[in-house]
Write an enzyme that holds these catalytic residues in place. Structure first.
Site, PDB file in Angstrom:
ATOM      1  N   ARG A   1      28.183  40.956  57.556  1.00 11.27           N
ATOM      2  CA  ARG A   1      28.691  42.236  57.037  1.00 11.27           C
ATOM      3  C   ARG A   1      30.219  42.280  56.935  1.00 11.27           C
ATOM      4  NH1 ARG A   1      24.686  44.139  60.600  1.00 11.27           N
ATOM      5  NH2 ARG A   1      22.748  44.515  59.478  1.00 11.27           N
TER       6      ARG A   1
ATOM      7  N   LYS B   1      38.599  42.189  43.890  1.00 11.38           N
ATOM      8  CA  LYS B   1      37.320  42.128  43.166  1.00 11.38           C
ATOM      9  C   LYS B   1      36.690  40.775  43.434  1.00 11.38           C
ATOM     10  CE  LYS B   1      37.879  45.233  39.244  1.00 11.38           C
ATOM     11  NZ  LYS B   1      37.934  45.324  37.777  1.00 11.38           N
TER      12      LYS B   1
ATOM     13  N   GLU C   1      46.042  36.207  30.786  1.00 10.19           N
ATOM     14  CA  GLU C   1      46.142  37.358  31.698  1.00 10.19           C
ATOM     15  C   GLU C   1      47.613  37.780  31.863  1.00 10.19           C
ATOM     16  OE1 GLU C   1      43.422  38.884  32.551  1.00 10.19           O
ATOM     17  OE2 GLU C   1      41.812  37.464  33.015  1.00 10.19           O
TER      18      GLU C   1
ATOM     19  N   LYS D   1      50.030  44.121  38.874  1.00 12.65           N
ATOM     20  CA  LYS D   1      48.656  44.264  39.384  1.00 12.65           C
ATOM     21  C   LYS D   1      48.659  44.998  40.728  1.00 12.65           C
ATOM     22  CE  LYS D   1      44.131  42.474  39.934  1.00 12.65           C
ATOM     23  NZ  LYS D   1      43.112  41.495  39.615  1.00 12.65           N
TER      24      LYS D   1
ATOM     25  N   GLU E   1      38.782  51.245  41.016  1.00 13.83           N
ATOM     26  CA  GLU E   1      38.647  51.459  39.585  1.00 13.83           C
ATOM     27  C   GLU E   1      37.955  52.769  39.233  1.00 13.83           C
ATOM     28  OE1 GLU E   1      38.203  47.764  37.376  1.00 13.83           O
ATOM     29  OE2 GLU E   1      37.056  48.853  35.887  1.00 13.83           O
TER      30      GLU E   1
ATOM     31  N   ARG F   1      42.869  51.601  37.105  1.00 12.73           N
ATOM     32  CA  ARG F   1      42.652  50.150  37.246  1.00 12.73           C
ATOM     33  C   ARG F   1      41.905  49.560  36.048  1.00 12.73           C
ATOM     34  NH1 ARG F   1      41.039  46.380  42.471  1.00 12.73           N
ATOM     35  NH2 ARG F   1      40.936  44.458  41.256  1.00 12.73           N
TER      36      ARG F   1
ATOM     37  N   ASN G   1      41.515  45.609  32.457  1.00 11.34           N
ATOM     38  CA  ASN G   1      40.414  44.962  31.735  1.00 11.34           C
ATOM     39  C   ASN G   1      40.642  44.924  30.233  1.00 11.34           C
ATOM     40  OD1 ASN G   1      38.681  44.276  33.899  1.00 11.34           O
ATOM     41  ND2 ASN G   1      38.223  46.446  34.137  1.00 11.34           N
TER      42      ASN G   1
ATOM     43  N   HIS H   1      38.582  42.598  28.056  1.00 13.15           N
ATOM     44  CA  HIS H   1      37.497  42.051  28.879  1.00 13.15           C
ATOM     45  C   HIS H   1      36.105  42.492  28.417  1.00 13.15           C
ATOM     46  CE1 HIS H   1      40.822  40.838  31.365  1.00 13.15           C
ATOM     47  NE2 HIS H   1      40.052  40.338  32.307  1.00 13.15           N
TER      48      HIS H   1
ATOM     49  N   HIS I   1      33.998  39.421  28.034  1.00 12.63           N
ATOM     50  CA  HIS I   1      32.792  39.140  28.833  1.00 12.63           C
ATOM     51  C   HIS I   1      31.592  38.897  27.927  1.00 12.63           C
ATOM     52  CE1 HIS I   1      34.486  41.151  32.741  1.00 12.63           C
ATOM     53  NE2 HIS I   1      34.937  39.931  32.544  1.00 12.63           N
TER      54      HIS I   1
ATOM     55  N   HIS J   1      37.330  31.884  30.664  1.00  9.09           N
ATOM     56  CA  HIS J   1      37.533  33.328  30.807  1.00  9.09           C
ATOM     57  C   HIS J   1      38.803  33.774  30.070  1.00  9.09           C
ATOM     58  CE1 HIS J   1      37.505  37.305  32.659  1.00  9.09           C
ATOM     59  NE2 HIS J   1      38.758  37.108  33.029  1.00  9.09           N
TER      60      HIS J   1
HETATM   61  P1  NAD Z   1      38.193  28.211  37.495  1.00  9.59           P
HETATM   62  O1  NAD Z   1      38.141  28.721  38.863  1.00  9.59           O
HETATM   63  O2  NAD Z   1      36.926  27.745  36.871  1.00  9.59           O
HETATM   64  O3  NAD Z   1      39.273  27.037  37.425  1.00  9.59           O
HETATM   65  C1  NAD Z   1      39.480  26.381  36.214  1.00  9.59           C
HETATM   66  C2  NAD Z   1      39.313  24.870  36.352  1.00  9.59           C
HETATM   67  O4  NAD Z   1      40.488  24.317  36.928  1.00  9.59           O
HETATM   68  C3  NAD Z   1      38.164  24.433  37.245  1.00  9.59           C
HETATM   69  O5  NAD Z   1      37.583  23.266  36.728  1.00  9.59           O
HETATM   70  C4  NAD Z   1      38.874  24.144  38.561  1.00  9.59           C
HETATM   71  O6  NAD Z   1      38.164  23.265  39.385  1.00  9.59           O
HETATM   72  C5  NAD Z   1      40.147  23.530  38.081  1.00  9.59           C
HETATM   73  N1  NAD Z   1      41.296  23.636  38.956  1.00  9.59           N
HETATM   74  C6  NAD Z   1      41.622  24.637  39.779  1.00  9.59           C
HETATM   75  N2  NAD Z   1      42.822  24.434  40.314  1.00  9.59           N
HETATM   76  C7  NAD Z   1      43.255  23.252  39.856  1.00  9.59           C
HETATM   77  C8  NAD Z   1      44.428  22.500  40.059  1.00  9.59           C
HETATM   78  N3  NAD Z   1      45.444  22.966  40.784  1.00  9.59           N
HETATM   79  N4  NAD Z   1      44.543  21.303  39.443  1.00  9.59           N
HETATM   80  C9  NAD Z   1      43.529  20.848  38.637  1.00  9.59           C
HETATM   81  N5  NAD Z   1      42.406  21.515  38.385  1.00  9.59           N
HETATM   82  C10 NAD Z   1      42.270  22.714  38.997  1.00  9.59           C
HETATM   83  O7  NAD Z   1      38.793  29.297  36.488  1.00  9.59           O
HETATM   84  P2  NAD Z   1      39.970  30.363  36.612  1.00  9.59           P
HETATM   85  O8  NAD Z   1      40.506  30.501  35.249  1.00  9.59           O
HETATM   86  O9  NAD Z   1      40.890  30.070  37.731  1.00  9.59           O
HETATM   87  O10 NAD Z   1      39.189  31.691  37.006  1.00  9.59           O
HETATM   88  C11 NAD Z   1      38.249  32.262  36.128  1.00  9.59           C
HETATM   89  C12 NAD Z   1      37.323  33.133  36.933  1.00  9.59           C
HETATM   90  O11 NAD Z   1      38.068  34.187  37.535  1.00  9.59           O
HETATM   91  C13 NAD Z   1      36.239  33.791  36.101  1.00  9.59           C
HETATM   92  O12 NAD Z   1      35.002  33.663  36.755  1.00  9.59           O
HETATM   93  C14 NAD Z   1      36.675  35.242  36.047  1.00  9.59           C
HETATM   94  O13 NAD Z   1      35.579  36.118  35.922  1.00  9.59           O
HETATM   95  C15 NAD Z   1      37.372  35.403  37.349  1.00  9.59           C
HETATM   96  N6  NAD Z   1      38.367  36.491  37.362  1.00  9.59           N
HETATM   97  C16 NAD Z   1      38.312  37.355  38.409  1.00  9.59           C
HETATM   98  C17 NAD Z   1      39.243  38.361  38.507  1.00  9.59           C
HETATM   99  C18 NAD Z   1      39.243  39.262  39.696  1.00  9.59           C
HETATM  100  O14 NAD Z   1      39.968  40.256  39.691  1.00  9.59           O
HETATM  101  N7  NAD Z   1      38.518  38.949  40.737  1.00  9.59           N
HETATM  102  C19 NAD Z   1      40.241  38.498  37.528  1.00  9.59           C
HETATM  103  C20 NAD Z   1      40.261  37.602  36.481  1.00  9.59           C
HETATM  104  C21 NAD Z   1      39.318  36.592  36.407  1.00  9.59           C
HETATM  105  N1  GLY Z   2      40.904  41.692  36.582  1.00 12.86           N
HETATM  106  C1  GLY Z   2      40.732  43.089  36.559  1.00 12.86           C
HETATM  107  C2  GLY Z   2      40.924  43.750  37.876  1.00 12.86           C
HETATM  108  O1  GLY Z   2      41.230  43.124  38.866  1.00 12.86           O
HETATM  109  O2  GLY Z   2      40.770  44.926  37.974  1.00 12.86           O
END
Ligand code: NAD
Ligand code: GLY
Length: 359
Positions: free
Chosen positions: A120, A142, A184, A226, A236, A240, A244, A247, A251, A264
């Protein structure tokens, strides 16, 4: 090193941004409730940075265990999440053990969700290693996973204790992933700060070259915006949602094209162009603003044209968006460059026109 704070009362936490931070355990140790951590990473990032992180923590007297997950958006699901729970249970991790996410947004989102659920709630730390995760996903709490029917549909708001963004890790990031992160960064300019948008236009070459001052400024300004938005509206209920921009469309592209085929950031980039076009149809943006937005997105190495999903598929996937209220789609649009608005009042014919127009 630059430090910002996400101001959430007794759940406030620092974001440290700078070069060489993985080698500075003193930034992490004060945030551990127990001299024990479990690092979650993947098969790409683990071989690059896990030994370094484990080494400095162990030298600081911390017991370090790890979980190495398969890499990719297609693995951001229940099955992979369960691998984290398996490892935590097998190793008898306790409620005060800290989970550390070492990787991009996929690892960060899944690790945060695992931390929110295990016993939890256990503490967790974000060590983002992609530009996208350093400017966006590691900040704000998030967390979650995808469902075959919708992106990020299962999750929780759960804040980390610390975000440590080591800009040196970006040196191993593939160019396509760097561009995805720039989507972003551009988003923050479009929704909040027209001056920053101008700075991005003038400095895009430096960002591609990972110029230290330029990349630090881009990350710092993005996190600053942010943090300001999240501090006002953590869950949100209102403002907030502007984070998006692009998005709702993005999405749908990610789900419709199959997770992992469009990154993404790429999907968000094409989605921001669609949002700009809708904003133009509503009389808020001038054609020149849309042209400028597309040019910046192209300069970042990103697609400025969405794939043709077909109107029914667009509407179907967008119908799963978390902003839907009473069955009605809501969109983040631009009143002008640097100012966003959330509205449910987009006439169906305007939406259909933009989604089906040849781009
Ligand atoms: P990812 O985590 O898939 O990383 C991209 C690629 O780069 C992967 O293959 C990873 O293994 C590789 N990688 C990571 N760091 C590296 C490094 N230093 N050197 C070499 N390779 C490396 O993708 P991302 O773009 O980081 O994140 C996308 C995800 O984030 C999506 O699932 C999206 O929905 C989510 N997201 C979440 C929020 C939030 O607020 N929580 C906001 C935006 C996006
Ligand atoms: N990436 C959108 C949020 O964090 O609200």
């Amino acid at each position: 090193m630059q430090t910002l704070t996400v101001d959430l009362g007794d759940r406030s936490y620092p974001i440290h941004i700078g070069a060489g931070l993985l080698g500075r355990p003193e930034l992490i140790l004060p945030h551990l409730a127990q001299k024990r951590v479990v690092v979650v990473t993947n098969t790409t990032v683990g071989p690059l940075y896990l030994a370094r992180l484990s080494g400095v923590l162990e030298a600081g007297g911390i017991a370090v265990e790890n979980v190495v997950l398969p890499d990719g958006e297609a693995y951001k699901n229940w099955e992979t999440l369960n691998l984290i729970f398996d490892a935590l249970l097998i190793r008898r991790a306790e409620r005060r053990t800290t989970l550390i996410a070492l990787g991009g947004g996929v690892i960060g989102d899944m690790t945060g969700f695992a931390a929110a659920c295990y016993q939890r709630g256990m503490p967790f730390i974000q060590i983002p290693t992609t530009l996208l995760s350093q400017v966006d996903s590691s900040v704000g709490g998030k967390t979650g996973i995808n469902h075959p029917l919708g992106k990020n549909m299962i999750g929780a708001f759960y804040q980390p204790k610390l975000v440590l963004a080591d800009t040196d890790t970006l040196k191993t990031l593939p160019a396509r992933e760097l561009s995805a992160g720039l989507a972003e960064v551009i988003k923050y300019g479009l929704i909040w700060d027209a001056e920053f948008l101008g700075w991005l236009e003038a400095n895009m070459d430096k960002l591609h070259a990972l110029d230290p001052a330029a990349i630090s400024h881009a990350i710092h300004r993005s996190c600053e915006i942010k943090a300001q938005v999240v501090a006002q509206d953590e869950r949100e209920g209102g403002i907030r949602a502007i984070l998006n921009l692009g998005h709702t469309f993005g999405h749908a592209i990610e789900t419709g094209m199959g997770y992992g085929n469009w990154l993404h950031g790429e999907a968000v980039a094409a989605g921001m162009v669609l949002a700009a076009q809708v904003s133009q149809h509503l009389g808020w943006l001038a054609e020149a603003d849309v042209v400028r937005t597309r040019a910046l997105i192209r300069a970042a190495g990103l697609p400025d044209t969405a794939p043709d999903l077909g109107l029914d598929t667009w509407l179907d996937y967008m119908g799963h968006d978390k902003k839907v209220e009473g069955g009605k789609l809501r969109f983040v649009l631009l009143k002008k460059l640097g100012e966003a608005v959330v509205t449910g009042d987009v006439p169906a014919e305007v939406l259909a026109g933009v989604l089906t127009a040849p781009h």
